[in-house]
Design a protein around this motif. Structure first.
Motif, PDB file in Angstrom:
ATOM      1  N   PRO A 139       0.823  -1.210   0.000  1.00  0.00           N
ATOM      2  CA  PRO A 139       0.000   0.000   0.000  1.00  0.00           C
ATOM      3  C   PRO A 139       0.858   1.261   0.000  1.00  0.00           C
ATOM      4  N   ASP A 140       0.289   2.344  -0.454  1.00  0.00           N
ATOM      5  CA  ASP A 140       0.989   3.623  -0.401  1.00  0.00           C
ATOM      6  C   ASP A 140       1.335   3.939   1.054  1.00  0.00           C
ATOM      7  N   GLY A 141       2.569   4.344   1.281  1.00  0.00           N
ATOM      8  CA  GLY A 141       3.002   4.670   2.634  1.00  0.00           C
ATOM      9  C   GLY A 141       3.510   3.487   3.432  1.00  0.00           C
ATOM     10  N   ALA A 142       3.624   2.326   2.798  1.00  0.00           N
ATOM     11  CA  ALA A 142       4.045   1.125   3.523  1.00  0.00           C
ATOM     12  C   ALA A 142       5.470   1.256   4.064  1.00  0.00           C
ATOM     13  N   ARG A 143       5.649   0.750   5.292  1.00  0.00           N
ATOM     14  CA  ARG A 143       6.967   0.648   5.915  1.00  0.00           C
ATOM     15  C   ARG A 143       7.365  -0.830   5.839  1.00  0.00           C
ATOM     16  N   VAL A 144       8.383  -1.110   5.028  1.00  0.00           N
ATOM     17  CA  VAL A 144       8.683  -2.491   4.653  1.00  0.00           C
ATOM     18  C   VAL A 144      10.055  -2.912   5.178  1.00  0.00           C
ATOM     19  N   LEU A 145      10.068  -4.021   5.904  1.00  0.00           N
ATOM     20  CA  LEU A 145      11.323  -4.576   6.407  1.00  0.00           C
ATOM     21  C   LEU A 145      11.909  -5.537   5.378  1.00  0.00           C
ATOM     22  N   ALA A 152       4.956  -4.643   6.318  1.00  0.00           N
ATOM     23  CA  ALA A 152       5.170  -5.825   5.480  1.00  0.00           C
ATOM     24  C   ALA A 152       6.647  -6.185   5.528  1.00  0.00           C
ATOM     25  N   VAL A 153       6.937  -7.432   5.167  1.00  0.00           N
ATOM     26  CA  VAL A 153       8.321  -7.903   5.014  1.00  0.00           C
ATOM     27  C   VAL A 153       8.470  -8.416   3.590  1.00  0.00           C
ATOM     28  N   GLN A 158       4.641 -13.559  11.454  1.00  0.00           N
ATOM     29  CA  GLN A 158       3.403 -14.303  11.699  1.00  0.00           C
ATOM     30  C   GLN A 158       2.797 -13.944  13.055  1.00  0.00           C
ATOM     31  N   ARG A 159       3.638 -13.831  14.068  1.00  0.00           N
ATOM     32  CA  ARG A 159       3.166 -13.494  15.421  1.00  0.00           C
ATOM     33  C   ARG A 159       2.423 -12.165  15.438  1.00  0.00           C
ATOM     34  N   HIS A 160       2.854 -11.222  14.591  1.00  0.00           N
ATOM     35  CA  HIS A 160       2.268  -9.883  14.602  1.00  0.00           C
ATOM     36  C   HIS A 160       1.312  -9.627  13.437  1.00  0.00           C
ATOM     37  N   GLY A 161       0.977 -10.684  12.681  1.00  0.00           N
ATOM     38  CA  GLY A 161       0.003 -10.541  11.607  1.00  0.00           C
ATOM     39  C   GLY A 161       0.493  -9.680  10.448  1.00  0.00           C
ATOM     40  N   ILE A 162       1.792  -9.742  10.169  1.00  0.00           N
ATOM     41  CA  ILE A 162       2.403  -8.936   9.113  1.00  0.00           C
ATOM     42  C   ILE A 162       2.692  -9.829   7.914  1.00  0.00           C
TER      43      ILE A 162
END
Length: 354
Positions: free
Chosen positions: A156-162, A239-240, A267-271
């Motif tokens: 999504p727009d603005g996503a912070r991705v690891l 997201a990762v 998975q633990r954090h629903g990401i």
């Protein structure tokens, strides 16, 4: 040793110049940016082994050029010596690193060209092998562009991705796999920010991923590997996206050591946990992750870095370079043929049926 401008827009991880291969020495980035020259299969194999070049797609491209270089180096040899030398070249390249399946995929592709043209003149064989190596490299960029477009649509727009390790232009012939997704998202007008794990022990995230993103002015924040869970718990990661060195037939994913921990945390954090995965990285001959060979590297990479040593003398060291993330932790594979959600044997096999 060739110094070049620090302009990421013109960076080629591997390039063909004056009858030889030049590769960026990724061991010295970001302090220095330089190309090293290679003229034979054994030299390329050492460049792969010592991590001058790393990243599964880039390793595959380098191996293809290694075969072509060996044919050039043997051009003046007798026919018998030429054939024997080529076989030795394939052998030494295959032994350079065990985990990245692209290495073996590229060598298989080059061997098919070698076998098909074995009865031709030496000049014909050399020309065909070099043309195939060039095509392997160009095809990699096209594949990365396709994956980037499919992956960008997931963010999504603005996503912070690891991301973990480096799956960027430096790990490929260009654009990148995981970082290619970020580049494509930015090209599509999305405001993406990247969080890069430093990726112990060889620091590919700190030295390479952060460098690539800074060069292209894509917002990037560097964290140590043990900070990811903290940021996830605070809702600071959306997201990762990671790359991969080999995917088993059932969807298990081998990637840089530490990836499995990131997947468990996600998975633990629903990401969502996405893997950018060219089809050349999928190994249908490997039934599941337990059968993927895991490279163990030198203790020196763990006890210190360059001239600095921080570990106690005499301590025992383990240094597996990769770990395996089970398929059930993978939200989707991003391939050049599209996005595969819930990767399993059937969904993965379908990619090769069309």
């Amino acid at each position: 040793m060739v110094d070049v401008s620090n302009d990421s827009q013109s960076v080629e991880t591997l390039r063909w110049r004056d009858g030889r291969l030049e590769m960026i020495d990724q061991r010295v980035l970001p302090a220095r940016f330089e190309y090293l020259p290679y003229s034979s299969a054994s030299e390329v194999a050492e460049g792969i082994r010592s991590m001058v070049v790393r990243g599964a797609p880039a390793i595959g491209c380098a191996a293809a050029y290694g075969v072509a270089l060996e044919s050039l180096a043997l051009r003046q040899a007798s026919r018998e010596a030429f054939v024997a030398g080529m076989e030795k070249g394939f052998e030494v390249l295959a032994a350079s690193r065990p985990t990245a399946v692209n290495l073996f995929w590229a060598l298989k592709r080059m061997r098919e060209v070698w076998e098909a043209n074995k009865q031709g003149t030496v000049d014909e064989i050399v020309d065909r092998l070099l043309a195939e190596a060039h095509e392997v490299s160009a095809e990699d960029v096209r594949i990365n562009r396709a994956m980037g477009a499919y992956g960008a649509a997931l963010l999504p727009d603005g996503a912070r991705v690891l991301t973990h390790c480096n799956a960027g232009a430096l790990a490929t012939a260009g654009h990148g796999t995981a970082l290619g997704v970020f580049r494509s998202a930015v090209e599509a007008g999305k405001r993406i920010s990247v969080i890069a794990d430093e990726t112990r022990p060889f620091l590919q995230g700190a030295r390479l991923t952060a460098w690539e993103m800074v060069q292209e002015k894509i917002p990037v924040t560097l964290i140590t590997d043990n900070m990811a869970g903290h940021l996830m718990s605070r809702g600071e990661i959306d997201a990762v996206v990671v790359g991969t060195d080999r995917v088993a037939a059932n969807g298990d994913v081998a990637n840089k050591i530490g990836t499995y921990m990131v997947a468990v945390l996600a998975q633990r954090h629903g990401i969502p946990f996405y893997v950018a995965c060219p089809l050349s990285t999928i190994d249908l001959a490997i039934p599941d992750g337990t059968a993927i060979p895991i490279e163990e590297r030198s203790a020196d990479e763990v006890t210190g870095f360059r001239e600095c040593q921080w570990a106690a003398e005499g301590v025992q060291i383990r240094n597996p370079a990769f770990d395996v993330t089970p398929a059930e932790l993978v939200t989707a594979l991003i391939t050049e043929k599209g996005v595969v959600t819930q990767p399993n044997r059937e969904n993965i096999a379908a990619l090769f049926a069309s």
